[in-house]
Design a protein around this motif. Structure first.
Motif, PDB file in Angstrom:
ATOM      1  N   PHE A 128       6.879   2.796  -8.397  1.00 16.91           N
ATOM      2  CA  PHE A 128       5.584   2.879  -9.045  1.00 16.91           C
ATOM      3  C   PHE A 128       4.706   1.791  -8.427  1.00 16.91           C
ATOM      4  O   PHE A 128       4.807   0.624  -8.778  1.00 16.91           O
ATOM      5  CB  PHE A 128       5.735   2.693 -10.551  1.00 16.91           C
ATOM      6  N   GLN A 129       3.854   2.197  -7.525  1.00 16.57           N
ATOM      7  CA  GLN A 129       3.112   1.277  -6.658  1.00 16.57           C
ATOM      8  C   GLN A 129       1.752   0.905  -7.243  1.00 16.57           C
ATOM      9  O   GLN A 129       1.021   1.773  -7.730  1.00 16.57           O
ATOM     10  CB  GLN A 129       2.910   1.946  -5.303  1.00 16.57           C
ATOM     11  N   PRO A 130       1.391  -0.367  -7.169  1.00 16.79           N
ATOM     12  CA  PRO A 130       0.054  -0.756  -7.619  1.00 16.79           C
ATOM     13  C   PRO A 130      -1.004  -0.532  -6.538  1.00 16.79           C
ATOM     14  O   PRO A 130      -0.678  -0.301  -5.365  1.00 16.79           O
ATOM     15  CB  PRO A 130       0.215  -2.259  -7.890  1.00 16.79           C
ATOM     16  N   ALA A 131      -2.244  -0.606  -6.942  1.00 16.62           N
ATOM     17  CA  ALA A 131      -3.396  -0.772  -6.039  1.00 16.62           C
ATOM     18  C   ALA A 131      -3.425   0.205  -4.871  1.00 16.62           C
ATOM     19  O   ALA A 131      -3.667  -0.185  -3.739  1.00 16.62           O
ATOM     20  CB  ALA A 131      -3.430  -2.213  -5.516  1.00 16.62           C
ATOM     21  N   GLU A 132      -3.233   1.494  -5.173  1.00 15.11           N
ATOM     22  CA  GLU A 132      -3.390   2.494  -4.107  1.00 15.11           C
ATOM     23  C   GLU A 132      -4.848   2.736  -3.783  1.00 15.11           C
ATOM     24  O   GLU A 132      -5.211   2.931  -2.621  1.00 15.11           O
ATOM     25  CB  GLU A 132      -2.726   3.811  -4.509  1.00 15.11           C
TER      26      GLU A 132
END
Length: 381
Positions: A128-132
């Motif tokens: 779950f990646q931040p800041a896309e």
């Protein structure tokens, strides 16, 4: 398979996420919500704080095999949502108007399937990646020392893409999303009285020459390896007055290329243009990079794995609408893994991404989860 109860709970979860959007770099509560949802699935390990607020759940079979990563994004957008839905955004000026709430929910659906039937070998990572949305998140995650513990051999992501039939998936080997980079150019001179502009150093002529020169760096065309596009998105000269000749200016330009290497060349040219014109007119110039996205290039082998999985679960697929000028930072995960991005259709007439009336169709959740699950089983058993 996901049960009816699963789908009801996942839909409720997606809509709860939709009400509480957080923009890039601010995804504190979203990350906490994801961690709380992951814990009952009993992953081998949950990593937090990756590249900011990133969360990764590791499902380890305990047996040798590759590591397969599936990615979703945590962030929403700084756009006011226009909706009458009961689950519309409760945060003024912010909305999940790109579908990241749905992408997160698809990963949690996959987590449910993995918890009930673990893979036979290797490891699965739910990332779950931040800041896309500003292009900074994937780079920050990959650069985080903790990421080395879960560095994947394979990486996959699904992004919903309006304009495609519901449930249809576009993908291909090669370019999917262009590289893009925002370049802010600041010009500094000296103000003067508007009656005596010769007493100052105005950036007006500089800006009037710079805008067409930047635009000429890339005019679009076919999306092949030579593709270049420069779009001037903002310009300001001085202040909104009548008595002051301007002493400063700012110009924003977005650069797009099909390859990361070409981006470096284009950015160098843009800087050189600004520096030359500033020197001509006696101005100082400085630069700031924003929204820096790598190109998203699908690996041929990973694409073949994804296509086989989609065929197996009956998901219609092809390469319609690809490649795209728009950018996506998933490509960074492909620097160290065999990676593939899949573009899942929410309907041909569905509201476009980043529109104020966009909402993610909940019926896509089981489709995305089924594709991811089949990929995991095909690679890991």
């Amino acid at each position: 398979m996901l049960t009816n109860s699963d789908l009801v709970e996942l839909t409720e979860f997606r809509r709860a996420l939709h009400q509480k959007p957080e923009v890039s770099g601010e995804e504190v509560e979203t990350a906490r919500t994801i961690v709380s949802a992951l814990r009952p699935l009993s992953p081998s390990r949950i990593l937090t704080g990756l590249g900011g607020h990133g969360v990764a759940a590791l499902f380890d079979s305990g047996k040798p095999g590759p590591t397969v990563l599936f990615r979703a994004e945590l962030d929403g957008l700084p756009i006011e949502e226009l909706s009458e839905a009961p689950w519309r955004s409760q945060i003024p000026g912010k909305g999940h108007l790109c579908g990241h709430d749905g992408h997160m929910t698809m990963l949690l659906a996959l987590g449910r399937l993995l918890s009930r039937k673990p893979v036979a070998s290797g490891r699965v990572v739910l990332m779950f990646q931040p800041a896309e949305e500003d292009g900074s998140g994937a780079r920050a995650v990959v650069a985080d020392p903790a990421f080395a513990e879960i560095a994947p051999d394979w990486a996959f992501a699904i992004h919903n893409e309006p304009g495609r039939a519901f449930g249809y998936v576009s993908t291909r080997a090669g370019l999917i999303n262009c590289a893009s980079r925002g370049l802010a150019i600041k010009l500094s001179g000296k103000t003067a009285h508007a009656a005596n502009p010769e007493d100052g150093l105005s950036p007006a002529r500089t800006v009037s020459d710079l805008i067409p020169a930047l635009s000429a760096l890339g005019t679009g065309g076919a999306l092949d390896d030579t593709f270049r596009l420069a779009t001037v998105t903002h310009a300001r000269i001085g202040e909104a007055t009548f008595g002051i000749a301007p002493g400063d200016a700012i110009v924003h330009v977005t650069l797009r290329t099909a390859r990361d290497e070409a981006m470096e060349d284009m950015a160098t040219e843009a800087r050189s243009l600004a520096e030359g014109l500033a020197q001509r007119d006696g101005l100082a110039v400085s630069f700031e990079v924003k929204d820096d996205f790598a190109a998203s290039i699908n690996d041929a082998e990973a694409t073949a794995v994804a296509v086989a999985a989609m065929d197996a679960v009956g998901a219609a697929n092809g390469d319609d609408g690809l490649p795209m000028r728009a950018s996506e930072d998933f490509g960074v995960f492909g620097w160290g893994a065999k990676a593939a991005m899949l573009c899942l259709g929410p309907g041909e007439d569905h509201a476009a991404l980043h529109n104020p009336d966009y909402d993610f169709p909940d019926d896509l959740i089981p489709i995305g989860a089924a594709i991811f699950d089949r990929i995991a089983r095909d690679l890991l058993g």
